[in-house]
Motif scaffolding. Structure first.
Motif, mmCIF file in Angstrom:
data_model
loop_
_atom_site.group_PDB
_atom_site.id
_atom_site.type_symbol
_atom_site.label_atom_id
_atom_site.label_comp_id
_atom_site.label_asym_id
_atom_site.label_seq_id
_atom_site.Cartn_x
_atom_site.Cartn_y
_atom_site.Cartn_z
ATOM 1 N N GLN A 43 0.852 -1.190 0.000
ATOM 2 C CA GLN A 43 0.000 0.000 0.000
ATOM 3 C C GLN A 43 0.885 1.237 0.000
ATOM 4 O O GLN A 43 1.861 1.314 0.757
ATOM 5 N N PHE A 44 0.490 2.233 -0.819
ATOM 6 C CA PHE A 44 1.402 3.341 -1.078
ATOM 7 C C PHE A 44 0.697 4.689 -0.988
ATOM 8 O O PHE A 44 -0.476 4.828 -1.335
ATOM 9 N N GLY A 45 1.472 5.654 -0.537
ATOM 10 C CA GLY A 45 0.991 7.028 -0.495
ATOM 11 C C GLY A 45 2.079 7.967 -0.951
ATOM 12 O O GLY A 45 3.258 7.583 -1.096
ATOM 13 N N VAL A 46 1.705 9.207 -1.194
ATOM 14 C CA VAL A 46 2.673 10.221 -1.601
ATOM 15 C C VAL A 46 2.340 11.524 -0.891
ATOM 16 O O VAL A 46 1.170 11.877 -0.719
ATOM 17 N N THR B 112 5.077 18.765 -1.043
ATOM 18 C CA THR B 112 4.939 20.140 -0.575
ATOM 19 C C THR B 112 5.278 21.105 -1.710
ATOM 20 O O THR B 112 6.320 20.966 -2.356
ATOM 21 N N SER B 113 4.376 22.048 -1.981
ATOM 22 C CA SER B 113 4.601 23.088 -2.974
ATOM 23 C C SER B 113 4.859 22.457 -4.341
ATOM 24 O O SER B 113 3.991 21.773 -4.876
ATOM 25 N N LEU B 114 6.035 22.652 -4.944
ATOM 26 C CA LEU B 114 6.333 22.012 -6.218
ATOM 27 C C LEU B 114 6.216 20.495 -6.095
ATOM 28 O O LEU B 114 5.732 19.824 -7.016
ATOM 29 N N GLY B 115 6.640 19.947 -4.962
ATOM 30 C CA GLY B 115 6.491 18.515 -4.734
ATOM 31 C C GLY B 115 5.044 18.079 -4.761
ATOM 32 O O GLY B 115 4.725 16.953 -5.167
ATOM 33 N N SER B 116 4.143 18.975 -4.367
ATOM 34 C CA SER B 116 2.714 18.683 -4.408
ATOM 35 C C SER B 116 2.230 18.524 -5.842
ATOM 36 O O SER B 116 1.432 17.630 -6.155
ATOM 37 N N PHE C 24 0.731 15.058 -7.272
ATOM 38 C CA PHE C 24 -0.621 14.985 -7.837
ATOM 39 C C PHE C 24 -0.600 14.287 -9.194
ATOM 40 O O PHE C 24 -1.424 13.393 -9.456
ATOM 41 N N ILE C 25 0.313 14.690 -10.055
ATOM 42 C CA ILE C 25 0.348 14.096 -11.393
ATOM 43 C C ILE C 25 0.717 12.619 -11.309
ATOM 44 O O ILE C 25 0.145 11.780 -12.022
ATOM 45 N N ALA C 26 1.640 12.270 -10.426
ATOM 46 C CA ALA C 26 1.987 10.860 -10.254
ATOM 47 C C ALA C 26 0.771 10.054 -9.810
ATOM 48 O O ALA C 26 0.511 8.951 -10.326
ATOM 49 N N ALA C 27 0.002 10.591 -8.873
ATOM 50 C CA ALA C 27 -1.191 9.884 -8.383
ATOM 51 C C ALA C 27 -2.262 9.792 -9.465
ATOM 52 O O ALA C 27 -3.031 8.829 -9.512
ATOM 53 N N ALA C 28 -2.313 10.787 -10.341
ATOM 54 C CA ALA C 28 -3.291 10.754 -11.433
ATOM 55 C C ALA C 28 -2.993 9.637 -12.425
ATOM 56 O O ALA C 28 -3.907 9.089 -13.043
ATOM 57 N N PHE C 29 -1.715 9.285 -12.559
ATOM 58 C CA PHE C 29 -1.322 8.288 -13.548
ATOM 59 C C PHE C 29 -0.964 6.936 -12.945
ATOM 60 O O PHE C 29 -0.687 5.990 -13.693
ATOM 61 N N ASP C 30 -0.975 6.826 -11.624
ATOM 62 C CA ASP C 30 -0.591 5.562 -10.997
ATOM 63 C C ASP C 30 -1.612 5.174 -9.933
ATOM 64 O O ASP C 30 -1.606 5.709 -8.822
ATOM 65 N N SER D 192 -4.863 19.896 -15.682
ATOM 66 C CA SER D 192 -4.981 19.133 -16.925
ATOM 67 C C SER D 192 -5.357 17.679 -16.683
ATOM 68 O O SER D 192 -5.785 16.988 -17.617
ATOM 69 N N TYR D 193 -5.201 17.217 -15.425
ATOM 70 C CA TYR D 193 -5.385 15.794 -15.136
ATOM 71 C C TYR D 193 -6.372 15.543 -13.992
ATOM 72 O O TYR D 193 -6.342 14.494 -13.366
ATOM 73 N N MET D 194 -7.256 16.509 -13.747
ATOM 74 C CA MET D 194 -8.225 16.367 -12.650
ATOM 75 C C MET D 194 -9.131 15.151 -12.861
ATOM 76 O O MET D 194 -9.363 14.369 -11.931
ATOM 77 N N ASP D 195 -9.670 14.992 -14.042
ATOM 78 C CA ASP D 195 -10.565 13.855 -14.307
ATOM 79 C C ASP D 195 -9.837 12.533 -14.116
ATOM 80 O O ASP D 195 -10.390 11.579 -13.566
ATOM 81 N N ARG D 196 -8.602 12.478 -14.544
ATOM 82 C CA ARG D 196 -7.811 11.262 -14.400
ATOM 83 C C ARG D 196 -7.533 10.975 -12.918
ATOM 84 O O ARG D 196 -7.583 9.834 -12.470
ATOM 85 N N PHE D 197 -7.256 12.024 -12.157
ATOM 86 C CA PHE D 197 -7.021 11.858 -10.717
ATOM 87 C C PHE D 197 -8.265 11.302 -10.037
ATOM 88 O O PHE D 197 -8.173 10.460 -9.131
ATOM 89 N N ALA D 198 -9.426 11.770 -10.453
ATOM 90 C CA ALA D 198 -10.680 11.351 -9.826
ATOM 91 C C ALA D 198 -11.113 9.947 -10.230
ATOM 92 O O ALA D 198 -12.011 9.369 -9.609
#
Length: 397
Positions: free
Chosen positions: A237-240, A243-247, A251-257, A310-316
């Motif tokens: 089980q994984f989380g990310v 902070t700031s730029l890291g955020s 987000f994009i990593a979570a949208a695609f993984d 650009s990836y909100m739908d994918r994240f959801a």
């Protein structure tokens, strides 16, 4: 009256913190098409019918349309753990920072500083800088006793832009207490990955559009590659946490993984270009774009590839638990853009928790706000992984 005085004091404090570093450099605009030519044919050869701006917009449209391919990768084959003494790798030249760096080096030489384990591997995304292409993640394994009776859980932790190598390490040791292991990932062009020609981690975000885009691509792929390694070690089980730029990267990593099921966004925004244009800490980059005659709307467009919006739908599309922390007096990620994240999360019915800090972006790292922020992040990660473990254990066979 008191609220106005507090806001005035907070903005003054925030401004003092964002202007104390004197080594920010205004560089000329570079479109950086060569950084993207391995992916999109539009970047390979100039079209005489297109301006450079129009060409970059076309590249953005092409990459966003094929984003699955853009953020895809081959799992690295050279994972290894490297044991060495931690170094600070400061990004400012303030006397107190240089003194801290010198003291850590002295402690390493005398054996007073304990060595640590770092996960190293070659990034699937290559750049012009060999030192940047060797990924670095300090390894904080949870004690086996704290992991008994539940799935093995791990977090990828990504600090802010221009973070030194000790930033966010305390969060990793906190998560270890919950039985959650951590990889504290050095972002592209940060600490040991920073090219020798730089004092700051400028190449991660700059007026070179293509290089900034490629840095995000590399960061996202590095996160996913770290999860691959964790899976090889038996983690489930994984989380990310970013902070700031890291955020943004997180987000994009979570949208695609879809393997990422716990997300903590410590300061968040929707459009990368809006932050670059309006944020205090990127005023030198805005100056470059203004000198080239670009507007805020245009800067938003040329950075759409690296924008969470650009990836909100994918994240959801995949279930996950998310925390969004924002600050009421933020001059780096202005409040309106953080609230826009919450608005979009609500519209897409994303499962999230919102927490507000009564400070700004940089003052989040100051007392007492860093402890409030730590409580928000720590309690969320603890409860989310506890819930995730319970859900897994009670799921029908």
């Amino acid at each position: 009256m008191l609220s106005k005085l507090y806001a005035k004091w907070m903005y003054a404090w925030e401004t003092a913190l964002t202007t104390r570093d004197t080594n920010r450099i205004v560089r000329p605009l570079e479109w950086g098409f060569d950084w993207l030519k391995d992916f999109t044919p539009i970047a390979l050869e100039a079209d005489p019918h297109l301006t450079d701006y129009s060409r970059m917009i076309a590249i953005n449209h092409d990459i966003v349309a094929r984003a699955d391919e853009f953020y895809s990768y081959a799992t690295p084959t050279d994972y290894r753990l490297e044991r060495r003494h931690p170094q600070l790798f400061p990004t400012n030249v303030r006397p107190e920072t240089l003194q801290e760096d010198a003291e850590l080096k002295r402690q390493a030489e005398t054996g007073e500083l304990e060595a640590a384990d770092f996960l190293r591997f070659t990034s699937p995304i290559r750049t012009l800088y060999p030192e940047n292409d060797i990924v670095n993640a300090r390894w904080y394994p949870a004690h086996p006793e704290s992991q008994k009776g539940k799935p093995k859980q791990a977090m990828i932790v990504m600090p802010q832009w221009n973070a030194d190598a000790f930033s966010h390490n305390a969060l990793c040791t906190l998560f270890n207490r919950f039985g959650v292991s951590c990889l504290r990932l050095s972002k592209p062009y940060h600490d040991i990955r920073r090219p020798a020609e730089l004092e700051r981690s400028d190449y991660a975000v700059s007026s070179n559009v293509g290089r900034t885009t490629q840095a995000c691509r590399q960061a996202v792929v590095d996160i996913r590659s770290c999860i691959d390694w964790l899976q090889q070690q038996g983690y489930e089980q994984f989380g990310v946490l970013g902070t700031s730029l890291g955020s943004c990267y997180a987000f994009i990593a979570a949208a695609f993984d879809p393997r990422i099921q716990v997300c903590a966004f410590n300061h968040a925004s929707t459009w990368f270009g809006d932050v670059v244009w309006t944020g205090q800490s990127t005023r030198h980059i805005r100056a470059s774009f203004e000198q080239a005659g670009l507007t805020q709307d245009q800067v938003r467009e040329i950075f759409s590839i690296v924008s969470p919006m650009s990836y909100m739908d994918r994240f959801a599309a995949h279930p996950k638990r998310s925390l969004v922390v924002h600050a009421s007096y933020d001059l780096t990620f202005p409040l309106q853009y953080s609230l826009d994240v919450l608005k979009n999360f609500n519209a897409l019915n994303i499962d999230y928790v919102s927490k507000v800090l009564p400070c700004g972006h940089y003052t989040t790292g100051e007392t007492p706000f860093k402890y409030i922020d730590g409580w928000y992040l720590g309690s969320f990660v603890y409860n989310s992984f506890k819930h995730l473990a319970q859900t897994t254990q009670t799921a029908p066979a």
